[in-house]
Structure formats: structure tokens, C-alpha cells
Design an enzyme around this catalytic site. Structure first.
Site, PDB file in Angstrom:
ATOM      1  N   TYR A   1      16.531  29.550   8.745  1.00 38.39           N
ATOM      2  CA  TYR A   1      15.905  30.374   9.329  1.00 38.39           C
ATOM      3  C   TYR A   1      15.979  30.117  10.592  1.00 38.39           C
ATOM      4  CZ  TYR A   1      12.742  29.846   4.277  1.00 38.39           C
ATOM      5  OH  TYR A   1      13.036  30.241   3.433  1.00 38.39           O
TER       6      TYR A   1
ATOM      7  N   LYS B   1       1.127  -1.373  -0.081  1.00 39.32           N
ATOM      8  CA  LYS B   1      -0.101   0.009  -0.122  1.00 39.32           C
ATOM      9  C   LYS B   1       0.813   1.246   0.047  1.00 39.32           C
ATOM     10  CE  LYS B   1      -0.661  -0.654   5.014  1.00 39.32           C
ATOM     11  NZ  LYS B   1      -1.058  -1.014   6.136  1.00 39.32           N
TER      12      LYS B   1
HETATM   13  C1  LIG Z   1      -0.048  -2.337   6.570  1.00 41.55           C
HETATM   14  C2  LIG Z   1      -0.884  -3.622   7.086  1.00 41.55           C
HETATM   15  C3  LIG Z   1       0.148  -4.921   7.184  1.00 41.55           C
HETATM   16  C4  LIG Z   1       1.428  -4.316   7.103  1.00 41.55           C
HETATM   17  O1  LIG Z   1       2.380  -3.687   8.134  1.00 41.55           O
HETATM   18  P1  LIG Z   1       3.367  -3.772   7.983  1.00 41.55           P
HETATM   19  O2  LIG Z   1       4.088  -3.310   9.926  1.00 41.55           O
HETATM   20  O3  LIG Z   1       3.683  -3.263   7.008  1.00 41.55           O
HETATM   21  O4  LIG Z   1       3.987  -4.655   8.148  1.00 41.55           O
HETATM   22  C5  LIG Z   1      -0.673  -5.588   6.805  1.00 41.55           C
HETATM   23  N1  LIG Z   1      -2.232  -6.377   7.456  1.00 41.55           N
HETATM   24  C6  LIG Z   1      -2.716  -5.295   7.400  1.00 41.55           C
HETATM   25  C7  LIG Z   1      -4.263  -5.161   7.579  1.00 41.55           C
HETATM   26  C8  LIG Z   1      -1.774  -3.493   6.994  1.00 41.55           C
HETATM   27  O5  LIG Z   1      -2.719  -2.637   7.227  1.00 41.55           O
END
Ligand SMILES: *Cc1c(COP(=O)(O)O)cnc(C)c1O
Length: 391
Positions: free
Chosen positions: A281, A57
Site C-alpha cells: 500500500y 492483567k
Molecule cells: C501493571 C502494574 C504493575 C506491574 O508493572 P510492571 O512494570 O509490568 O512490572 C505493578 N503494580 C501496579 C499497580 C500496576 O498497575
């Protein structure tokens, strides 16, 4: 008299114009990504029928979902999880038909046809989602698969205890819905001793058995860190994300994963200052004496978080160079007084993320987590993808 254009920068030797134009270069080692995926495969190899999926994702945690997806597919990964329908469509465009793609959380009503058109499986997170997908399955006759998410303590998405109870009482709620995976998600898996892990596992198993186990449908609870909690968490599918990209899934121990990301910023200028001068800054850095300051072409617009102001550390070769002054939109300033001048020169590449200062290190200094560093990696970087074409 203005000097004729002279370029001392090794940058001019870079043939690729995009890399020459960019203020910083992001190198992504797809071979290391594949290695990390295989590390998980080895870990679950003793758990019968357990597959290693991949969560890609947020544009593959900032590294580009297409590159990541293709490389993982080459390594043997068959199941992918993304957050949104558009992420799924993008991924599908580069993956074969045999890749299974789940959408973790999407509005389903009205999007049913888009989902099946791209062979994307929604994760059903509520009784409402189930009823919408059931209606669509019945009317279309497509029997398209979906995953079911049972909440075991996160209270974000997924069916709560009451919803599970409703299905236990009335199994008909699920009849005619093609459930291909049942999943839950852990809240504290990066804390190996946290009792909530076992509580969630038990809660998930109890919920599963109360709805009759759904006839041997695959089950899944472990993210990157969850896999390290032990084989009882592996079930039939593990869903690592962040560790595939090199972030430590066991923060209490040394990082077992290979580094995937290297971010190198270019030095635009080196200047000498002395007291009572200040840098940047807000004049937050005051020279303590004679100092050499190098200005690097990357800033918070590129995901170099502003909380790294007077706090981050870059590496020029093997030499640490602390951030001085505030991180600004397009630039940071580092103190290179202790770096030999022949190394800290205009055009030289400085590690903002590298072997000496990996993602987790930058995250700790910024007061955040590796996830946030990766997913903020900016669009202005010149990107180089290495490896990933071999099994
Ligand atoms: C993001 C997510 C994962 C992966 O999690 P990591 O901590 O990046 O390994 C797995 N399952 C769900 C439902 C998620 O939202």
C-alpha cells in the site's frame, strides 16, 4: 491446465489443525516464565518476609492469564494482581482457593457481592472506595480483605496526600475494614538514577507512618523494574509484571530475564521484483534493483504494529530480513534477497519475535515499549504453550 493440488509446505506436516490453519504461531515458554518468577524470588530472598506476587492483567500481558496463572501457581506464586473484575473471575476459575487475587482498579459500588463471591480483593483507591467497602463489610459481616493504594506521585489512582491526612486525623475512617496489603506504584522505576524513585519511596513510608502503619499490614511498592532499585524497595511484597514475560526491567543494562515469547510467521509467497516496481500500500518501498520479497501471514490485525512499516526486522533462520513496504492488516512483506532460497521458501517459519529479535527489539523499532507489543499479540495466532507443569 491447473496442477493437481501439490503442497510443498512443511505446514502440511503439522498435525494440530489450529496450528496448520494459522498464519503465524505464537510459542509461549511457561518454563521460562517460571524461571523469571524464581529470579525475583532469589532477588528478594534476603529481604525478610518478602513475597513475590505476579501481575497478570490484560490477559496475562497478552499471553493468556489462565496459562500464566497456573504455571506461576505451580512455581509457588500465591498472590496475583489483575486489572478488572472479569479478569479476576477468569483467573479464579483456574486457581486454588489459596491464591490471593487483587483487582487493581475496579468500580466497587454494586460489585461487592461479585467480588466476595469469587474471593477477589479490591484495591481501595479513594476515601469513597473505603467507605463503600466499609459499609459492605459492616452489613455483610464478611470482613472481606482489601488492599489500600496510597498514591506517591503517579496521580492516577490511590489516596492522595489530603486523603491520607484525613485518615491520620480520623483513623475511624478505616476501622472495620480488613486491609491486607498497602501498596503504592512507581512512575520511573525503569530509570535507576531517577530521583523520583527515592522521593516516592519516602513519600509512601511517610504516608504509612502518618496513618500508624496499620498494625504491620504488608506493604508493596515495586513493579518489575522497582525490584532492581534495591532491597529498600522490596518491602513485604513485590509486584513484577512485564519482566516475568521476558521484557527487560533494566533497559539501561543487558536483559537479565529469560525470553518467554517466540512469534513465527509463515511465508505465503516469495516473489522476485526489479526496478521500477514497488511493494505494498502506498507504494512506499521501491525496489533498488533485483529483490526477493517474501510475504508473511501476519499484519497489524495481529499486533504487528503499523509503525514497523519499512522499519521492522524479521529473521529467517539466522538471516535478518527487513520489513519492506507498509504493514497491512493481514500481511507483511520482507526482503529476503540475502537469505538462501532453500531457507526462505513457501511455508517456512520466519521469526517476527525470536532469539535474534526479542520483544524489546521489536518495540524499539516500532517506537513503543514491550508492554504494548505483548498486550497486542493477536487472537489469530496458533498458540503453543511449552512447559510450566514442573516446579
Ligand atoms: C501493571 C502494574 C504493575 C506491574 O508493572 P510492571 O512494570 O509490568 O512490572 C505493578 N503494580 C501496579 C499497580 C500496576 O498497575
Amino acid at each position: 491446465m491447473a496442477k493437481k493440488h501439490e503442497n510443498h509446505s512443511p505446514d502440511s506436516s503439522i498435525e494440530n489443525a489450529a496450528l496448520r490453519h494459522a498464519g503465524a504461531i505464537l510459542s509461549i515458554d511457561l518454563g521460562a516464565l517460571q524461571k523469571n518468577w524464581r529470579t525475583y524470588q532469589t532477588m528478594v530472598s534476603k529481604s525478610k518476609n518478602c513475597a513475590v506476587g505476579a501481575v497478570i492483567k490484560a490477559r496475562g500481558y497478552g499471553l493468556d492469564a489462565r496459562h500464566v496463572g497456573v504455571a506461576l501457581g505451580v512455581a509457588g506464586c500465591k498472590t496475583f494482581f489483575v486489572a478488572s473484575i472479569d479478569e479476576g473471575i477468569e483467573l479464579r476459575s483456574v486457581m486454588g482457593d489459596d491464591a490471593e487475587i487483587f483487582i487493581l482498579g475496579c468500580p466497587i459500588g454494586g460489585n461487592e457481592h461479585d467480588l466476595v463471591h469469587h474471593a477477589l480483593s479490591p484495591v481501595l483507591n479513594s476515601l469513597e472506595d473505603i467507605s463503600v467497602w466499609k459499609k459492605f463489610s459492616n452489613s455483610s459481616g464478611l470482613n472481606a480483605p482489601a488492599a489500600l493504594h496510597l498514591d506517591s506521585g503517579m496521580n492516577r489512582l490511590g489516596l492522595g496526600a489530603g486523603d491520607v491526612g484525613a485518615i491520620a486525623k480520623n483513623p475511624d475512617l478505616l476501622s472495620g475494614v480488613n486491609i491486607s496489603l498497602v501498596m503504592s506504584h512507581l512512575a520511573c522505576s525503569d530509570e535507576q538514577k531517577n530521583p523520583m524513585n527515592q522521593e516516592q519511596l519516602t513519600s509512601f513510608k511517610n504516608a504509612l507512618s502518618s496513618i500508624g502503619g496499620l498494625g504491620g499490614v504488608r506493604t508493596s511498592i515495586a513493579n518489575s523494574s522497582g525490584v532492581f532499585l534495591g532491597p529498600e524497595y522490596h518491602m513485604e511484597m513485590v509486584r513484577p509484571g512485564v519482566a516475568l514475560y521476558g521484557v527487560n526491567p533494566t533497559p539501561e543494562k543487558a536483559n537479565p530475564m529469560a525470553q518467554v515469547v517466540r512469534l513465527q510467521g509463515k511465508i505465503l509467497q516469495v516473489r522476485e521484483i526489479d526496478t521500477p516496481q514497488t511493494v505494498g500500500y502506498g507504494a512506499t518501498h521501491k525496489a533498488a534493483g533485483k529483490e526477493l520479497i517474501a510475504t508473511i501471514a501476519a499484519g497489524y490485525a495481529d499486533g504487528i504494529l503499523r509503525s514497523l512499516s519499512n522499519n521492522g526486522v524479521a529473521y529467517v533462520g539466522e538471516y535478518p530480513a527487513p520489513y519492506v513496504g507498509r504493514v497491512s492488516m493481514d500481511l507483511i512483506t520482507i526482503n529476503v534477497s540475502a537469505v538462501p532460497e532453500n531457507i526462505a521458501h513457501v511455508g517456512a517459519l520466519v521469526d517476527l519475535i525470536g532469539p535474534n529479535n526479542p520483544v524489546d527489539d521489536m518495540a524499539a523499532r516500532a517506537g513503543t515499549i514491550g508492554y504494548e507489543i505483548l498486550t497486542n499479540l493477536g487472537p489469530r495466532y496458533g498458540r503453543v504453550y511449552v512447559g510450566g507443569t514442573d516446579k
